[in-house]
Design a protein around this motif. Structure first.
Motif, mmCIF file in Angstrom:
data_model
loop_
_atom_site.group_PDB
_atom_site.id
_atom_site.type_symbol
_atom_site.label_atom_id
_atom_site.label_comp_id
_atom_site.label_asym_id
_atom_site.label_seq_id
_atom_site.Cartn_x
_atom_site.Cartn_y
_atom_site.Cartn_z
ATOM 1 N N ARG A 157 0.818 -1.209 0.000
ATOM 2 C CA ARG A 157 0.000 0.000 0.000
ATOM 3 C C ARG A 157 0.855 1.265 0.000
ATOM 4 N NH1 ARG A 157 -3.854 0.048 4.896
ATOM 5 N NH2 ARG A 157 -1.891 0.489 5.984
ATOM 6 N N LYS A 158 1.856 1.289 0.865
ATOM 7 C CA LYS A 158 2.728 2.459 0.947
ATOM 8 C C LYS A 158 3.487 2.663 -0.370
ATOM 9 C CE LYS A 158 6.433 4.553 3.668
ATOM 10 N NZ LYS A 158 7.359 4.391 4.816
ATOM 11 N N LYS A 159 4.017 1.566 -0.929
ATOM 12 C CA LYS A 159 4.795 1.666 -2.173
ATOM 13 C C LYS A 159 3.923 2.161 -3.318
ATOM 14 C CE LYS A 159 5.949 -2.084 -4.375
ATOM 15 N NZ LYS A 159 6.640 -3.354 -4.758
ATOM 16 N N TYR A 160 2.710 1.618 -3.440
ATOM 17 C CA TYR A 160 1.838 2.005 -4.539
ATOM 18 C C TYR A 160 1.331 3.436 -4.383
ATOM 19 C CZ TYR A 160 1.620 -2.622 -6.693
ATOM 20 O OH TYR A 160 1.935 -3.780 -7.353
ATOM 21 N N LEU A 161 1.058 3.843 -3.147
ATOM 22 C CA LEU A 161 0.619 5.220 -2.924
ATOM 23 C C LEU A 161 1.738 6.213 -3.245
ATOM 24 C CD1 LEU A 161 -1.501 4.905 0.356
ATOM 25 C CD2 LEU A 161 -2.321 5.469 -1.940
ATOM 26 N N GLN A 162 2.970 5.834 -2.937
ATOM 27 C CA GLN A 162 4.113 6.699 -3.265
ATOM 28 C C GLN A 162 4.262 6.837 -4.782
ATOM 29 O OE1 GLN A 162 7.273 4.708 -1.137
ATOM 30 N NE2 GLN A 162 7.073 6.054 0.661
ATOM 31 N N ARG A 163 4.090 5.726 -5.501
ATOM 32 C CA ARG A 163 4.201 5.770 -6.958
ATOM 33 C C ARG A 163 3.044 6.561 -7.570
ATOM 34 N NH1 ARG A 163 6.099 -0.466 -8.447
ATOM 35 N NH2 ARG A 163 8.149 -0.339 -7.423
ATOM 36 N N ALA A 164 1.847 6.395 -7.013
ATOM 37 C CA ALA A 164 0.707 7.176 -7.488
ATOM 38 C C ALA A 164 0.941 8.653 -7.234
ATOM 39 C CB ALA A 164 -0.573 6.707 -6.794
ATOM 40 N N SER A 165 1.545 8.969 -6.109
ATOM 41 C CA SER A 165 1.847 10.358 -5.773
ATOM 42 C C SER A 165 2.819 10.961 -6.791
ATOM 43 C CB SER A 165 2.443 10.442 -4.367
ATOM 44 O OG SER A 165 2.806 11.765 -4.054
ATOM 45 N N LYS A 166 3.794 10.180 -7.217
ATOM 46 C CA LYS A 166 4.736 10.671 -8.232
ATOM 47 C C LYS A 166 4.019 10.953 -9.554
ATOM 48 C CE LYS A 166 8.954 8.508 -6.451
ATOM 49 N NZ LYS A 166 10.030 7.511 -6.722
ATOM 50 N N GLY A 167 3.039 10.088 -9.887
ATOM 51 C CA GLY A 167 2.266 10.320 -11.098
ATOM 52 C C GLY A 167 1.465 11.606 -11.018
ATOM 53 N N VAL A 168 0.891 11.880 -9.841
ATOM 54 C CA VAL A 168 0.130 13.114 -9.643
ATOM 55 C C VAL A 168 1.061 14.325 -9.720
ATOM 56 C CG1 VAL A 168 -1.238 14.433 -7.987
ATOM 57 C CG2 VAL A 168 -1.663 11.987 -8.275
ATOM 58 N N GLU A 169 2.257 14.189 -9.144
ATOM 59 C CA GLU A 169 3.237 15.279 -9.196
ATOM 60 C C GLU A 169 3.606 15.608 -10.645
ATOM 61 O OE1 GLU A 169 6.551 14.142 -6.816
ATOM 62 O OE2 GLU A 169 5.480 14.407 -4.912
ATOM 63 N N ARG A 170 3.725 14.577 -11.446
ATOM 64 C CA ARG A 170 4.045 14.802 -12.866
ATOM 65 C C ARG A 170 2.907 15.530 -13.564
ATOM 66 N NH1 ARG A 170 6.967 13.841 -17.200
ATOM 67 N NH2 ARG A 170 6.004 13.105 -19.121
ATOM 68 N N LEU A 171 1.684 15.143 -13.257
ATOM 69 C CA LEU A 171 0.521 15.829 -13.832
ATOM 70 C C LEU A 171 0.518 17.306 -13.429
ATOM 71 C CD1 LEU A 171 -2.354 13.235 -13.307
ATOM 72 C CD2 LEU A 171 -1.544 14.109 -15.498
ATOM 73 N N ILE A 172 0.762 17.567 -12.158
ATOM 74 C CA ILE A 172 0.796 18.950 -11.669
ATOM 75 C C ILE A 172 1.902 19.726 -12.357
ATOM 76 C CG2 ILE A 172 1.234 20.389 -9.626
ATOM 77 C CD1 ILE A 172 -0.070 18.148 -7.960
ATOM 78 N N TYR A 173 3.054 19.072 -12.560
ATOM 79 C CA TYR A 173 4.203 19.696 -13.213
ATOM 80 C C TYR A 173 3.854 20.123 -14.637
ATOM 81 C CZ TYR A 173 9.099 20.143 -14.714
ATOM 82 O OH TYR A 173 10.293 20.604 -15.192
ATOM 83 N N ILE A 174 3.177 19.232 -15.369
ATOM 84 C CA ILE A 174 2.785 19.539 -16.753
ATOM 85 C C ILE A 174 1.775 20.683 -16.792
ATOM 86 C CG2 ILE A 174 1.583 18.634 -18.791
ATOM 87 C CD1 ILE A 174 2.754 15.871 -18.088
ATOM 88 N N VAL A 175 0.759 20.611 -15.906
ATOM 89 C CA VAL A 175 -0.284 21.637 -15.882
ATOM 90 C C VAL A 175 0.300 22.995 -15.508
ATOM 91 C CG1 VAL A 175 -2.390 22.396 -14.717
ATOM 92 C CG2 VAL A 175 -2.145 20.012 -15.410
ATOM 93 N N LYS A 176 1.224 23.033 -14.544
ATOM 94 C CA LYS A 176 1.858 24.294 -14.138
ATOM 95 C C LYS A 176 2.650 24.901 -15.291
ATOM 96 C CE LYS A 176 2.358 23.884 -9.102
ATOM 97 N NZ LYS A 176 3.318 23.760 -7.988
ATOM 98 N N ASP A 177 3.376 24.043 -16.018
ATOM 99 C CA ASP A 177 4.155 24.540 -17.164
ATOM 100 C C ASP A 177 3.239 25.079 -18.262
ATOM 101 O OD1 ASP A 177 6.502 24.004 -15.939
ATOM 102 O OD2 ASP A 177 7.054 22.264 -17.151
ATOM 103 N N LEU A 178 2.148 24.374 -18.525
ATOM 104 C CA LEU A 178 1.187 24.856 -19.521
ATOM 105 C C LEU A 178 0.574 26.185 -19.086
ATOM 106 C CD1 LEU A 178 -0.745 21.635 -20.615
ATOM 107 C CD2 LEU A 178 0.510 23.193 -22.121
#
Length: 359
Positions: A157-178
């Protein structure tokens, strides 16, 4: 006759001549039969008849053509009828010809521009969907796995939530740049201009990216030892972003055990040029004109192994242009690349010359 001589005048002259000859002959025969034929009255009649015929024909011809050409302008709403004047009209319709040619050229240019924009729009939408779906599917996959029962295992659970969090961070990164690019394009992102030492700012970028460069054994360095500050007038935070993006780009595509070198040179009296040079992969000539497009990648496979939003160079270009400065790129495939941009020097602050001398 002059080339600019109205064709309607030519038409009126010839037609008046024919009418005058015919009427003169007719009147002469009539006068001759009645023994009233005299030379001087006949000459006066010829001149009067000719002039009268000429002016009437000329006026009627121009009026006739003007009415019909005006109707064309009125029916074809894209033509500008306000530019039309009666004295412009000739039987070769030169004014209409110029307007139609101008209209055709403008429409051709507009169509070509729309085709380019449509192609860009399709590529942009495809790139956006591709960039967003990767982290979205990643996050979705980990969440679905947890919901299917993996949540009971604390370690998973912890490992998958951390990986999901990284995916969300990437989404935020793209949206902020746009969002930043959109604000730069619309002028909503205001620059906070100030004087600062560009050497210190570059060194800060080197310090921040030192570990990233060390993973590929890439050396970050200046071309010379800048012991004296070089003061520029710009938005410090945005220029920090420009330097960081260019250095990160050079690290991504740099070769192992390579070098990223930055130099600062005087360009003209009130400008400096900052060059970021690497000895990495280089860029093929065909790709250079499109480097600063959103999401454009030289690697057509769309590999995401190097990460990033794909918007770094586009942001760099927009920030530099927001400063009313220029950015340049030179590259030789297989040898390396150089990105350079200009900045305004600070006023009333001593500047360093190339080689370390203060001016």
């Amino acid at each position: 006759m002059s080339k600019n001589f109205k064709r309607s005048y030519k038409f009126a002259i010839k037609t008046s001549f024919y009418i005058t000859v015919f009427i003169t002959l007719l009147v002469s025969v009539f006068l001759y039969l009645h023994d009233l034929l005299q030379i001087l009255p006949i000459i006066g009649f010829v001149i009067s008849c000719y002039l009268f015929s000429f002016f009437i024909i000329q006026y009627r011809v121009e009026h006739f053509i003007y009415k019909r050409v005006k109707k064309i302008y009125d029916n074809v709403t894209l033509l500008d009828a306000t530019t039309l004047r009666p004295n412009q009209i000739t039987t070769d319709m030169a004014t209409l010809t110029r307007e139609v040619e101008k209209f055709a050229k403008d429409k051709k240019l507009e169509i070509e521009t729309l085709k380019i924009r449509e192609t860009y729009r399709k590529e942009f939408m495809g790139n956006v969907s591709h960039e967003l779906k990767t982290p979205l599917f990643t996050v979705q996959g980990y969440i679905l796995t947890l919901l299917d029962g993996a949540m009971k295992d604390k370690a998973v659970r912890k490992k998958y939530l951390q990986r999901a969090s990284k995916g969300v961070e990437r989404l935020i990164y793209i949206v902020k740049d746009l969002d930043m690019i959109t604000k730069l394009e619309t002028g909503d992102l205001h620059l906070h201009m100030e004087n600062f030492n560009i050497v210190e700012l570059i060194q800060n970028s080197f310090d921040l990216l030192e570990m990233k460069a060390a993973k590929k054994d890439i050396t970050l360095t200046f071309d010379i030892d800048y012991q004296t500050p070089i003061w520029v007038y710009a938005d410090k935070e945005r220029i920090q972003q420009v330097i960081t993006n260019l250095v990160v780009n050079s690290i991504k595509y740099g070769k192992k055990s390579g070098t990223t070198e930055i130099s600062i040179e005087n360009l003209i009296k009130n400008k400096v040029i900052i060059r970021v040079t690497d000895n990495g992969e280089g860029i093929e000539k065909a790709n250079i004109p499109r480097l600063f497009e959103r999401f454009y990648r030289v690697d057509k496979s769309g590999s995401r192994k190097e990460g990033g939003s794909g918007l770094g160079l586009s942001i760099v270009k927009h920030i530099i242009e927001a400063h009313n400065e220029k950015i340049y790129v030179e590259s030789v495939f297989g040898v390396g690349s150089e990105f350079s941009f200009t900045l305004e020097k600070s006023k009333d602050i001593p500047q360093i010359k190339a080689g370390g001398k203060v001016e």
